[in-house]
Design a protein around this motif. Structure first.
Motif, short mmCIF file in Angstrom:
data_model
loop_
_atom_site.label_atom_id
_atom_site.label_comp_id
_atom_site.label_asym_id
_atom_site.label_seq_id
_atom_site.Cartn_x
_atom_site.Cartn_y
_atom_site.Cartn_z
N SER A 9 0.84 -1.21 0.00
CA SER A 9 0.00 0.00 0.00
C SER A 9 0.87 1.25 0.00
O SER A 9 0.55 2.24 -0.65
N ILE A 10 1.98 1.21 0.74
CA ILE A 10 2.90 2.36 0.79
C ILE A 10 3.50 2.60 -0.59
O ILE A 10 3.56 3.74 -1.07
N VAL A 29 10.90 7.18 0.80
CA VAL A 29 9.56 7.38 1.35
C VAL A 29 9.72 7.57 2.85
O VAL A 29 10.34 6.74 3.53
N LEU A 31 8.03 7.72 6.42
CA LEU A 31 6.83 7.18 7.06
C LEU A 31 6.83 7.47 8.55
O LEU A 31 7.84 7.31 9.22
N TYR A 48 9.17 -3.89 2.67
CA TYR A 48 9.25 -2.76 1.74
C TYR A 48 10.12 -3.10 0.54
O TYR A 48 9.78 -2.83 -0.61
N LEU A 62 13.16 3.34 2.59
CA LEU A 62 12.04 3.63 3.48
C LEU A 62 12.65 4.24 4.74
O LEU A 62 13.52 3.65 5.37
N VAL A 108 2.35 8.15 5.41
CA VAL A 108 3.41 8.56 4.49
C VAL A 108 3.42 10.08 4.58
O VAL A 108 2.47 10.72 4.12
N VAL B 14 -1.74 5.62 5.43
CA VAL B 14 -1.60 4.44 4.56
C VAL B 14 -2.92 3.68 4.46
O VAL B 14 -3.24 3.08 3.44
#
Lengths: 121, 227
Positions: A9-10, A29, A31, A48, A62, A108, B14
């Protein structure tokens, strides 16, 4: 917990954002991961990498900012850090409280992007 | 002629997709006047028997229905259907929790206006369901006396996400030397103020008190809508 599906999903979200900004390359990314989010940092890192494979995000990093749990104490009328998930109370005065202000995040919050570097023909 | 990487703000949850669907469901439920209760617990805690008892008894005065999630089999739906209430099974395959979209899809074909209570039994799992809003009014977390008094300490996140705790299988309490005060204390430690009901679906102990609570909550919600 199903960190791989979360990671996917990320990656999907990051890709969408990159496309909205004119097809740029995502190099990282960022998070926010809350201690009460239910997601484990280490498992997310390995997931990831797998989730990025064969996508434009392959090779990206990540970056996880862990968010500790902060609760609201009705006695102190202030936000306080939570010392232990096994005892939800104010770290200063000990009053029990279940009002969570921070700590459930799975967000995110930023992307590091750059123009795609194309090799000369 | 390389370019510098730049940082752009995104700030997106998310699980936003699930939250959006859950929000829409919540609004649908509110508009239809149906009170939605979801149940979470570990596997084998007695959720299905407890829900079957709830449906059978509530059906005498209310219009009730249930959705039940499992990885495989329709067994739970078949058991719950013995209550004569409408029941639908959601088989998730390998997914370890229910998501709002699955609930939305399962409700297709049902008229929510015809219901007073909708129960959603989640997959038996004390970990993953905590992150997924299903649009419910009330989330019950169920632990049985056979699981040990320190269960809440081991799974603080799911207890934190719940609105009510049910301690089930009280008919076995003596046999397993269940320490009620310890269990209650642990629940309050991880989720101060959580309302707790102790009951036995088998003998009926404590069931009336819990059903009265549900009826009161339904009236509360209906009163607010009427204002």
């Amino acid at each position: 917990m199903h960190e791989l599906s979360i990671a996917m999903s990320i990656v999907e979200m990051a890709q969408e954002e990159a496309e909205r900004r004119g097809d740029v390359q995502v190099t990282a990314v960022h998070l926010k991961l809350g201690a009460l989010s239910g997601v484990v940092k280490e498992a997310l890192f390995s997931s990831y990498e797998m989730a990025c494979e064969d996508t434009p995000l392959q090779g990206s990093r990540l970056v996880i900012e862990e968010v500790p749990v902060v609760v609201y104490c009705p006695s102190c009328r202030a936000q306080r850090p939570l010392n232990s998930a096994q005892l939800f109370c104010c770290a200063a005065c000990g009053t029990p409280t279940s009002e969570v202000i921070h700590g459930k995040e799975l967000e995110v919050f930023a992307l590091e992007i750059q123009e795609w570097v194309h090799n000369p023909a | 002629m390389g370019s510098q990487p730049r940082l752009v703000e995104v700030r997106k949850n998310v699980l936003k997709q699930n939250d959006l669907v859950a929000r829409a469901l919540r609004e649908q439920f509110r508009a239809a006047g149906v009170f939605v209760v979801s149940l979470v617990s570990g596997p084998g805690s007695g959720k299905t028997m407890f829900l079957e008892k709830t449906l059978t008894l509530l059906r005498q005065s209310y219009r009730v229905a249930a959705l039940v999630g499992d990885l495989a089999t329709e067994n739970d739906a078949i058991r719950l259907a013995r209550s004569q209430a409408p029941v639908k099974q959601i088989t998730t395959g390998t997914l370890c929790h229910l998501e709002a979209a699955m609930v939305r899809n399962a409700l297709d074909g049902w008229n929510l206006n015809d219901l007073d209570f909708l129960f959603i039994e989640n997959v038996g799992n004390l970990v993953c369901p905590s992150s997924y809003d299903l649009g419910e009014n009330l989330r019950l977390v169920l632990v049985s006396v056979t699981e040990g008094e320190d269960k809440p300490l081991k799974y603080p996140t799911i207890f934190n996400s719940a609105d009510v705790a049910i301690v089930s299988k009280m008919d076995l309490a003596q046999a397993v030397e269940f320490d009620w005060h310890s269990a209650y204390g642990n629940i309050q430690a991880v989720r101060p103020g959580l309302q707790v009901f102790k009951l036995s679906a088998k003998t009926g102990e404590g069931i009336d008190e819990y059903l009265e609570f549900l009826a009161a909550r339904l009236n509360e919600v209906r009163a607010t809508v009427a204002l």
